[in-house]
Design an enzyme around this catalytic site. Structure first.
Site, PDB file in Angstrom:
ATOM      1  N   ARG A 103       0.844  -1.193   0.000  1.00  0.00           N
ATOM      2  CA  ARG A 103       0.000   0.000   0.000  1.00  0.00           C
ATOM      3  C   ARG A 103       0.885   1.251   0.000  1.00  0.00           C
ATOM      4  O   ARG A 103       1.957   1.260   0.628  1.00  0.00           O
ATOM      5  CB  ARG A 103      -0.852  -0.037   1.265  1.00  0.00           C
ATOM      6  CG  ARG A 103      -1.831   1.101   1.441  1.00  0.00           C
ATOM      7  CD  ARG A 103      -2.981   1.010   0.508  1.00  0.00           C
ATOM      8  NE  ARG A 103      -4.110   1.822   0.924  1.00  0.00           N
ATOM      9  CZ  ARG A 103      -5.120   2.131   0.109  1.00  0.00           C
ATOM     10  NH1 ARG A 103      -5.139   1.692  -1.136  1.00  0.00           N
ATOM     11  NH2 ARG A 103      -6.127   2.844   0.537  1.00  0.00           N
ATOM     12  N   THR A 379      -9.741   0.234  -9.771  1.00  0.00           N
ATOM     13  CA  THR A 379      -8.746  -0.552  -9.092  1.00  0.00           C
ATOM     14  C   THR A 379      -8.746  -1.792  -9.963  1.00  0.00           C
ATOM     15  O   THR A 379      -9.560  -1.884 -10.887  1.00  0.00           O
ATOM     16  CB  THR A 379      -9.227  -0.830  -7.642  1.00  0.00           C
ATOM     17  OG1 THR A 379      -9.161   0.382  -6.901  1.00  0.00           O
ATOM     18  CG2 THR A 379      -8.410  -1.875  -6.907  1.00  0.00           C
ATOM     19  N   THR A 397      -4.066  -0.808  -7.237  1.00  0.00           N
ATOM     20  CA  THR A 397      -4.856   0.388  -7.560  1.00  0.00           C
ATOM     21  C   THR A 397      -4.036   1.655  -7.660  1.00  0.00           C
ATOM     22  O   THR A 397      -2.951   1.758  -7.085  1.00  0.00           O
ATOM     23  CB  THR A 397      -5.940   0.586  -6.469  1.00  0.00           C
ATOM     24  OG1 THR A 397      -6.848   1.587  -6.894  1.00  0.00           O
ATOM     25  CG2 THR A 397      -5.345   0.963  -5.130  1.00  0.00           C
ATOM     26  N   ASN A 399      -6.192   4.176  -7.097  1.00  0.00           N
ATOM     27  CA  ASN A 399      -7.379   4.724  -6.427  1.00  0.00           C
ATOM     28  C   ASN A 399      -8.409   5.106  -7.477  1.00  0.00           C
ATOM     29  O   ASN A 399      -9.085   4.250  -8.009  1.00  0.00           O
ATOM     30  CB  ASN A 399      -7.048   5.889  -5.491  1.00  0.00           C
ATOM     31  CG  ASN A 399      -8.211   6.134  -4.520  1.00  0.00           C
ATOM     32  OD1 ASN A 399      -9.057   5.256  -4.345  1.00  0.00           O
ATOM     33  ND2 ASN A 399      -8.276   7.290  -3.920  1.00  0.00           N
ATOM     34  N   ASP A 421      -7.888   8.313   0.304  1.00  0.00           N
ATOM     35  CA  ASP A 421      -8.403   7.227   1.154  1.00  0.00           C
ATOM     36  C   ASP A 421      -8.172   7.507   2.643  1.00  0.00           C
ATOM     37  O   ASP A 421      -8.687   6.790   3.493  1.00  0.00           O
ATOM     38  CB  ASP A 421      -7.762   5.883   0.765  1.00  0.00           C
ATOM     39  CG  ASP A 421      -8.570   5.159  -0.309  1.00  0.00           C
ATOM     40  OD1 ASP A 421      -9.726   5.562  -0.559  1.00  0.00           O
ATOM     41  OD2 ASP A 421      -8.053   4.193  -0.901  1.00  0.00           O
ATOM     42  N   SER A 450      -7.792   1.076   3.353  1.00  0.00           N
ATOM     43  CA  SER A 450      -8.269   0.574   2.058  1.00  0.00           C
ATOM     44  C   SER A 450      -9.499  -0.301   2.251  1.00  0.00           C
ATOM     45  O   SER A 450      -9.781  -0.769   3.353  1.00  0.00           O
ATOM     46  CB  SER A 450      -7.149  -0.249   1.418  1.00  0.00           C
ATOM     47  OG  SER A 450      -7.622  -0.925   0.276  1.00  0.00           O
ATOM     48  N   SER A 451     -10.209  -0.522   1.160  1.00  0.00           N
ATOM     49  CA  SER A 451     -11.310  -1.494   1.162  1.00  0.00           C
ATOM     50  C   SER A 451     -10.951  -2.741   0.350  1.00  0.00           C
ATOM     51  O   SER A 451     -11.788  -3.630   0.181  1.00  0.00           O
ATOM     52  CB  SER A 451     -12.569  -0.871   0.552  1.00  0.00           C
ATOM     53  OG  SER A 451     -12.984   0.220   1.301  1.00  0.00           O
ATOM     54  N   GLY A 471     -13.510  -1.439  -7.062  1.00  0.00           N
ATOM     55  CA  GLY A 471     -14.814  -0.849  -6.755  1.00  0.00           C
ATOM     56  C   GLY A 471     -14.840   0.034  -5.522  1.00  0.00           C
ATOM     57  O   GLY A 471     -15.922   0.259  -4.969  1.00  0.00           O
ATOM     58  N   GLY A 472     -13.691   0.534  -5.065  1.00  0.00           N
ATOM     59  CA  GLY A 472     -13.697   1.451  -3.917  1.00  0.00           C
ATOM     60  C   GLY A 472     -14.435   0.840  -2.741  1.00  0.00           C
ATOM     61  O   GLY A 472     -14.214  -0.317  -2.363  1.00  0.00           O
TER      62      GLY A 472
END
Ligand code: GLY
Length: 569
Positions: A103, A379, A397, A399, A421, A450-451, A471-472
């Protein structure tokens, strides 16, 4: 003379006819595949093909993943990247599991209120567009760490050379890509100090060649010098010069200090299935574990696929999970995330105590910033299983679509806008409508929440399902639905990944419905009667999955929503 005229006439007719009938360029996509040994599912057919080639050459799933990551950085500029970050979840054939966190990190000069004006209000788009939106990229360090620890091929050049060739020689873009590049043209011009390869004088069309000469050179430096080819030397100089030109803050020291981190996977269970997923700084694995445990006590199978009862139960679980996410989740290297408590059976049972099968519980509404996402939620995810049984689930990603939309001049790659984010201001929604709190406040060196939910499901101590999606904020709920589609609703894998989806994220207080969902009028009426708000919206998620079938063969399925492609051998 007469004969010559006749020949000319026939030639002209053939030319006109062939022009008229020439179909627009399209990749031939394989949306699903069944194979005996190995499977690769990615968001682009060229990436799937290269991943498969690496496997055929004797590489393992991690080798193929590295090759796919670099290929996507070239052929999927909207999300594939070297200027972004991501997470890898793996389960090796011997049963060991691991996760890699690559990340992005906040730069050293980042500060808690960097996106606020003097009145402490969030400055619109400052964390979304351009240089200041970018975190320190992690993808190259991530691939380097994965290669060092797990490569079987032990030939890094073989993994990155296909991407270099595609950047240098170009590849044909799809219709969806042409549309994306045309839509983003003005932003590319506005947010760049020099004209990037993504801008041309005429409209992009499907089949046009996208050549990325500078990116090819950067990838070559990475091939020849490893991670130092990105975080040091010429590429680092170009990044820092770009930052200076555009008001960004990433420094040489930030680049030098960046490290990918191996983390213990977040492991939980759903009935007889094992769930291996990503721990913080992603909220994905934890939220997925919470969701599955919350619905497990209910007879969801008998409710039926996308029945009002099933949607109500799942949406109510989602409401509670996203409320927890907003309050407790952040980078566990900086804040204490009560992971065990949040997935504790009793805690989750209590959390559902006020669940009423007949009534929606209202989310507490907050006025500012509770908007349906207007940015694309780009992403990308890919899944790989090799012949030995090693499995990789990787989500990566920039983002938003094309990240910050800023390309590093001379280096040819897009910067992420992952700083969005973070919670720019506690209680104020980011571009996904997600609200964060102190736990996700900005600090130098911290990773933004993050998701992303790259996940591997096991059954009888074997890999059963490899799954993930972009998909955020909708990533978690799309993975949740896909798993239930397979396990509870007996959907075929292609249906499980592609059928319409719904999403609830606590705030805004609505069940969001994508374009492909087909709810009957009685189901909608029932949900409204229970007190839900239904909100139709654009499609979300591009789920990729690999399933180990009962006959032992591998089935791959790629979402119909994009150019995604599954292939195996
Ligand atoms: N940038 C989307 C996520 O990490 O959740």
């Amino acid at each position: 003379m007469r004969l010559n005229l006749k020949i000319l006439y026939i030639f002209l007719i053939i030319t006109v006819l062939s022009c008229k009938t020439k179909a627009p360029f399209r990749y031939s996509l394989q949306k699903s595949a069944i194979a005996d040994q190995s499977m690769v599912v990615t968001a682009h057919p060229l990436a799937s093909e290269i991943g498969l080639k690496i496997l055929k050459k004797g590489g393992n799933a991690v080798d193929a993943a590295i090759a796919v990551q670099y290929t996507l950085a070239v052929v999927l500029p909207v999300a594939g990247n070297i200027g972004g970050g991501g997470f890898m979840v793996l389960r090796m054939a011997d049963g060991t599991t691991n996760t890699l966190d690559f990340r992005e990190k906040a730069p050293g000069k980042a500060s808690r209120d960097m996106y606020l004006d003097e009145q402490q209000a969030v400055i619109p788009r400052l964390s979304i567009d351009g240089h200041l939106a970018s975190g320190v990229p992690g993808s190259v360090a991530g691939m380097d760490a994965a290669f060092t620890r797990y490569s079987q091929l032990k030939d890094f050049a073989a993994l990155i050379d296909p991407a270099i060739a595609l950047a240098r020689d170009g590849f044909q873009i799809s219709q969806q890509q042409a549309d994306g590049l045309n839509r983003t043209r003005e932003a590319f011009i506005k947010l760049n100090t020099t004209t990037p390869a993504f801008v041309k004088n005429t409209e992009w069309k499907a089949g046009d060649l996208l050549v990325q000469t500078e990116l090819a050179k950067t990838l070559t430096r990475i091939r020849d010098q490893g991670a130092a080819g990105f975080y040091e030397g010429e590429t680092a100089d170009l990044i820092v010069a770009e930052m200076k030109a555009g008001g960004g803050i990433i420094s040489h020291q930030d680049l030098k200090d960046y490290e990918a981190i191996w983390r213990q996977p977040l492991v939980s269970t759903y009935k007889e299935y094992g769930i291996i997923s990503m721990p913080p700084p992603s909220s994905g694995g934890l939220a997925l574990a919470q969701l599955l445990k919350m619905v497990a006590p209910y007879p969801i199978r008998t409710y039926g696929f996308q029945s009002a009862e099933a949607i109500h139960l799942m949406a109510e679980a989602e409401r509670r999970v996203y409320a927890d996410r907003a309050t407790y989740l952040g980078d566990s290297d900086f804040v204490t995330v009560p992971i065990r408590s949040l997935i504790d059976d009793n805690y989750l049972k209590n959390r559902m105590m006020d669940f009423d099968p007949n009534r929606a519980n209202a989310s507490e509404m907050v006025g500012a910033g509770l908007v349906t996402p207007v940015e694309s939620e780009e992403t990308t995810h890919f899944c790989i299983v090799d012949a030995a049984g090693n499995a990789v689930s990787l989500t990566t990603t920039l983002n938003g679509g094309y990240g910050a939309k800023t390309v590093v001049s001379g280096a040819g790659f897009l910067l992420n806008n992952e700083m969005d984010d973070f919670s720019a201001k506690p209680g104020v929604a980011n571009m996904f409508g997600l609200i964060g709190n102190e736990a996700n406040a900005i600090e130098p060196g911290k990773r933004m929440l993050s998701s992303m939910t790259p996940t591997i499901v096991t059954k009888d101590n074997e890999v059963y399902l490899v799954v993930g999606t972009p998909g955020g904020s909708t990533i978690i709920t799309s993975v949740f639905q896909t798993i239930l589609n397979v396990i509870e609703f007996d959907k075929t894998l292609p249906d499980a990944v592609s059928l319409g989806r719904f999403h609830h994220q606590w705030k805004p207080d609505a069940i969001q419905l994508d374009e492909l969902i087909e709810l009957s009028p009685p189901v909608k009426k029932n949900l409204l009667k229970k007190g839900h708000h239904l909100k139709q919206r654009s499609n979300f998620g591009r789920v990729e999955a690999i399933l180990r079938r009962a006959d032992g063969r591998l089935e791959g399925a790629a979402d119909v929503r994009g150019d995604d492609d599954a292939r195996g051998f």
